[in-house]
Design a protein around this motif. Structure first.
Motif, mmCIF file in Angstrom:
data_model
loop_
_atom_site.group_PDB
_atom_site.id
_atom_site.type_symbol
_atom_site.label_atom_id
_atom_site.label_comp_id
_atom_site.label_asym_id
_atom_site.label_seq_id
_atom_site.Cartn_x
_atom_site.Cartn_y
_atom_site.Cartn_z
ATOM 1 N N THR A 91 -4.386 11.030 7.591
ATOM 2 C CA THR A 91 -4.786 11.974 8.628
ATOM 3 C C THR A 91 -5.407 13.194 7.967
ATOM 4 O O THR A 91 -4.786 13.810 7.096
ATOM 5 N N VAL A 92 -6.637 13.508 8.353
ATOM 6 C CA VAL A 92 -7.335 14.670 7.802
ATOM 7 C C VAL A 92 -7.524 15.673 8.924
ATOM 8 O O VAL A 92 -8.206 15.394 9.906
ATOM 9 N N SER A 93 -6.927 16.818 8.755
ATOM 10 C CA SER A 93 -7.035 17.857 9.785
ATOM 11 C C SER A 93 -8.131 18.849 9.428
ATOM 12 O O SER A 93 -8.377 19.134 8.264
ATOM 13 N N SER A 94 -8.768 19.376 10.455
ATOM 14 C CA SER A 94 -9.886 20.309 10.226
ATOM 15 C C SER A 94 -9.410 21.735 10.111
ATOM 16 O O SER A 94 -8.253 22.050 10.362
ATOM 17 N N TYR A 107 -6.517 1.288 -6.933
ATOM 18 C CA TYR A 107 -6.448 2.643 -6.392
ATOM 19 C C TYR A 107 -7.722 2.991 -5.631
ATOM 20 O O TYR A 107 -8.825 2.583 -6.008
ATOM 21 N N LEU A 108 -7.553 3.749 -4.587
ATOM 22 C CA LEU A 108 -8.681 4.323 -3.861
ATOM 23 C C LEU A 108 -8.516 5.839 -3.929
ATOM 24 O O LEU A 108 -7.574 6.388 -3.362
ATOM 25 N N HIS A 109 -9.413 6.476 -4.666
ATOM 26 C CA HIS A 109 -9.377 7.925 -4.810
ATOM 27 C C HIS A 109 -10.365 8.524 -3.820
ATOM 28 O O HIS A 109 -11.547 8.184 -3.842
ATOM 29 N N MET A 110 -9.880 9.434 -3.008
ATOM 30 C CA MET A 110 -10.687 9.995 -1.939
ATOM 31 C C MET A 110 -10.793 11.504 -2.116
ATOM 32 O O MET A 110 -9.783 12.212 -2.106
ATOM 33 N N ASP A 111 -12.007 11.975 -2.308
ATOM 34 C CA ASP A 111 -12.273 13.408 -2.448
ATOM 35 C C ASP A 111 -13.042 13.916 -1.237
ATOM 36 O O ASP A 111 -13.654 13.147 -0.501
ATOM 37 N N ALA A 157 0.839 -1.195 0.000
ATOM 38 C CA ALA A 157 0.000 0.000 0.000
ATOM 39 C C ALA A 157 0.874 1.246 0.000
ATOM 40 O O ALA A 157 1.960 1.258 0.580
ATOM 41 N N SER A 158 0.374 2.282 -0.635
ATOM 42 C CA SER A 158 1.117 3.535 -0.704
ATOM 43 C C SER A 158 0.155 4.709 -0.801
ATOM 44 O O SER A 158 -1.023 4.524 -1.128
ATOM 45 N N GLY A 159 0.671 5.905 -0.521
ATOM 46 C CA GLY A 159 -0.097 7.112 -0.773
ATOM 47 C C GLY A 159 -0.692 7.798 0.430
ATOM 48 O O GLY A 159 -1.339 8.834 0.285
ATOM 49 N N GLY A 160 -0.517 7.244 1.613
ATOM 50 C CA GLY A 160 -1.082 7.902 2.786
ATOM 51 C C GLY A 160 -0.371 9.218 3.073
ATOM 52 O O GLY A 160 0.661 9.527 2.502
ATOM 53 N N GLU A 176 -9.743 18.341 1.025
ATOM 54 C CA GLU A 176 -8.749 17.982 0.013
ATOM 55 C C GLU A 176 -8.922 16.532 -0.431
ATOM 56 O O GLU A 176 -9.756 15.793 0.099
ATOM 57 N N SER A 177 -8.121 16.148 -1.406
ATOM 58 C CA SER A 177 -8.187 14.809 -1.982
ATOM 59 C C SER A 177 -6.879 14.063 -1.760
ATOM 60 O O SER A 177 -5.826 14.685 -1.554
ATOM 61 N N LEU A 178 -6.975 12.754 -1.826
ATOM 62 C CA LEU A 178 -5.812 11.902 -1.663
ATOM 63 C C LEU A 178 -6.097 10.592 -2.375
ATOM 64 O O LEU A 178 -7.254 10.132 -2.396
ATOM 65 N N SER A 179 -5.070 10.006 -2.978
ATOM 66 C CA SER A 179 -5.234 8.703 -3.623
ATOM 67 C C SER A 179 -4.278 7.696 -3.004
ATOM 68 O O SER A 179 -3.108 8.005 -2.760
#
Length: 114
Positions: free
Chosen positions: A111-114, A78-82, A5-8, A15-18
């Motif tokens: 980690t998603v910060s507010s 892939y997991l694309h997260m928007d 796994a990669s991309g964290g 924001e977005s992250l894949s």
């Protein structure tokens, strides 16, 4: 069977992250590949899955924001997260399911910060 796994990482809310999950075997040798996540202090939960038939699905909590797809040449899912939100924070894991057996990759922290 090995999964990488990669991309964290750390992003701001909205924001977005894949994430990527690269398999040591061909994707079509699996029944499906799943993405799970484990929020801090909570149990692991299924986020998305994609079958060898290319049928896919995502959990209700992420529908409309997360998508799953695959690159069969790269043997990568892939997991694309928007529109990420703080509640999406957790360790994300991918797993290949072969004849009912799960083969896990190492987790990657989001980690998603507010």
């Amino acid at each position: 069977v090995q999964l990488q796994a990669s991309g964290g990482g750390t992003v701001q809310a909205g924001e977005s992250l894949s994430l990527g999950c690269t398999l040591s075997i061909k994707f079509f040798d699996t029944d499906r590949v799943n993405w799970y996540r484990q929020p801090p202090g909570k149990q692991r939960e299924l986020v998305a899955e994609i079958f060898s038939s290319d049928h896919s699905g995502v959990a209700d909590a992420v529908r409309g924001r997360f998508t799953i797809n695959r690159d069969i040449v790269k043997n990568t899912v892939y997991l694309h997260m928007d529109s990420l939100a703080p509640e999406d924070t957790g360790v994300y894991y991918c797993a290949a399911v072969i004849k009912g057996q799960h083969y896990w990759g190492q987790g990657t922290l989001v980690t998603v910060s507010s």
